[in-house]
Motif scaffolding. Structure first.
Motif, mmCIF file in Angstrom:
data_model
loop_
_atom_site.group_PDB
_atom_site.id
_atom_site.type_symbol
_atom_site.label_atom_id
_atom_site.label_comp_id
_atom_site.label_asym_id
_atom_site.label_seq_id
_atom_site.Cartn_x
_atom_site.Cartn_y
_atom_site.Cartn_z
ATOM 1 N N ILE A 188 -3.490 61.322 -51.825
ATOM 2 C CA ILE A 188 -2.148 61.959 -51.494
ATOM 3 C C ILE A 188 -2.020 63.495 -51.072
ATOM 4 O O ILE A 188 -1.467 64.019 -50.159
ATOM 5 C CB ILE A 188 -1.035 61.433 -52.260
ATOM 6 C CG1 ILE A 188 -0.946 59.819 -52.077
ATOM 7 C CG2 ILE A 188 0.262 62.151 -51.966
ATOM 8 C CD1 ILE A 188 -0.280 59.277 -50.556
ATOM 9 N N ASP A 226 -0.746 65.802 -47.247
ATOM 10 C CA ASP A 226 0.616 66.240 -47.303
ATOM 11 C C ASP A 226 1.256 67.040 -46.291
ATOM 12 O O ASP A 226 0.514 67.063 -45.434
ATOM 13 C CB ASP A 226 0.639 66.963 -48.775
ATOM 14 C CG ASP A 226 -0.042 68.544 -48.526
ATOM 15 O OD1 ASP A 226 -0.375 68.637 -47.609
ATOM 16 O OD2 ASP A 226 -0.127 69.175 -49.681
ATOM 17 N N ALA A 280 4.786 60.860 -46.419
ATOM 18 C CA ALA A 280 3.463 61.509 -47.243
ATOM 19 C C ALA A 280 4.071 62.762 -47.911
ATOM 20 O O ALA A 280 3.575 63.284 -49.001
ATOM 21 C CB ALA A 280 2.626 62.254 -45.938
ATOM 22 N N VAL A 308 0.745 55.254 -44.419
ATOM 23 C CA VAL A 308 0.641 56.556 -43.294
ATOM 24 C C VAL A 308 -0.829 56.318 -42.793
ATOM 25 O O VAL A 308 -0.753 56.475 -41.499
ATOM 26 C CB VAL A 308 0.242 57.814 -44.473
ATOM 27 C CG1 VAL A 308 -0.058 59.001 -43.456
ATOM 28 C CG2 VAL A 308 1.729 58.002 -44.937
#
Length: 410
Positions: free
Chosen positions: A28, A32, A300, A162
């Motif tokens: 993750i 970002d 995100a 995402v």
């Protein structure tokens, strides 16, 4: 699963799947809002030219996250805790402070990105979006005190969401396949600004705070499921890293390719602004494309600000053996973002600058990681082979060289 149940399930896929998750949390950090800023600006200003930077940065990141996970499993220590024990006493606090600053710089990008997502999607002010982000991130973080695996599953689901969104965005944007392959395979720069953006992409992709966090999460798995299952855990970790980093790499490549296809050379698309990108997508690709872009930014941002807070907690715990309540840490790490929003600074410029700052801290996390994972006594049977050490040190040289160039030419 209780300890007496483990031998029965040891060879099962379900058992090995227990150890999937830490790399998805770390991944993750690689998608970002800082990545949105650098990738969109790179695509808008230089087309497909800097795709190769994303490819190599993602390969570096995969190697680094595997080493971080391996360190936690082999040593039963996190990177931060090993540094806290092995650094000279006078160096522990300065090293801890720089790691905290990097984690906070990360959180600025992530938190502001989520707030911007709320603004773009729902018409809130940036400050209102920040307040909503604070509430939701605090609620999700509360899962950590109940069940860490549940939190990992939630964050993993966000990562997959995402990625799915960017499959749709690629369908809308129709990037040129030949140009994508050329940009991904052929290295090149055109001017100093392209080098600056390359450093930003690197800083947004190879993240210092998740290097610290991944080792801590792997250590937590080792403590929970038992050291006798270390080999099975390490085999699962390789799959964990491979899957998670492939997904993160796809998102980053798709993001830059979409920006190149839609914004590069188009007079309606101003250079590199996330807000302009959202507004421009509507007349170019339609309202749905703009909305799902905003949704991906929102997801995100929320996921990565949660990961950033977890990383900061582990950094403090490792270096100085001290923990504070997550709610208090969340409050402290949010404060700079609220100040930046209140001052009305340019959001995209703040995001890009934060990623360049991060690139200066990569070596400070990466050098000790390579040294520790090369220590035969510490790593037991999991010490790095020579070729891995060469790849690791090459990564350090590339990072330091890029940063040195920026300092000299600034």
């Amino acid at each position: 699963m209780f300890q007496h149940d483990l031998p029965k399930a040891r060879s099962s896929k379900r058992y090995r799947a227990l150890f999937l998750g830490p790399a998805f949390v770390a991944a993750i950090g690689y998608i970002d809002p800082g990545n949105y800023a650098t990738n969109i600006q790179a695509g808008a200003d230089y087309g497909y030219m800097l795709l190769w930077v994303v490819v190599w940065a993602n390969l570096m990141a995969a190697l680094i996250q595997l080493l971080s996970a391996k360190l936690g499993l082999a040593s039963n220590e996190s990177l931060a805790s090993l540094l806290g024990k092995r650094l000279p006493r006078w160096a522990v606090y300065p090293y801890w402070i720089q790691a905290e600053i990097l984690a906070m710089a990360t959180d600025i990008a992530e938190f502001i990105g989520a707030a911007l997502g709320f603004k773009l999607l729902f018409g809130f002010t940036l400050m209102e979006g920040a307040v909503i982000t604070a509430i939701i991130s605090w609620a999700v973080l509360s899962l950590e005190t109940r069940n860490l695996k549940t939190l990992q599953m939630v964050i993993g689901a966000m990562l997959l969401s995402v990625a799915f969104i960017y499959v749709i965005e690629l369908i809308f944007s129709h990037p040129h396949p030949v140009s994508v392959f050329e940009g991904a395979l052929i290295p090149g720069f055109s001017d100093r600004d392209s080098v600056f953006l390359a450093a930003g992409i690197l800083g947004a992709t190879v993240m210092p705070h998740v290097i610290y966090l991944h080792s801590a999460l792997s250590k937590a798995d080792l403590v929970k499921y038992g050291k006798i299952h270390r080999k099975t855990m390490f085999r699962s970790t390789k799959w964990d890293v491979a899957l998670a980093m492939t997904i993160a790499g796809f998102v980053n490549l798709s993001m830059l390719a979409m920006a190149a296809a839609v914004f590069y050379g188009d007079p309606r698309a101003d250079s590199g602004s996330i807000e302009t990108a959202y507004e421009t997508l509507t007349p170019l690709l339609g309202q749905l494309a703009a909305q799902i872009f905003g949704a991906s930014l929102l997801i995100a941002g929320l996921a990565s600000t949660i990961v950033g807070t977890l990383a900061g907690q582990e950094i403090m715990s490792g270096f100085v053996r001290f923990r504070i309540p997550l709610a208090l840490r969340r409050l402290i790490t949010m404060a700079p973002s609220f100040v930046i929003i209140a001052m009305g600074l340019n959001v995209t410029e703040v995001l890009v600058f934060s990623q360049v700052v991060l690139s200066f801290g990569i070596a400070l996390a990466l050098v000790p990681l390579i040294l520790f994972t090369s220590d035969r006594k510490l790593m037991r049977g999991y010490v790095n082979p020579t070729w891995v050490n060469w790849l690791g040190w090459t990564t350090v040289v590339i990072v330091v060289s890029l940063n040195g160039y920026l300092l000299i030419t600034s």
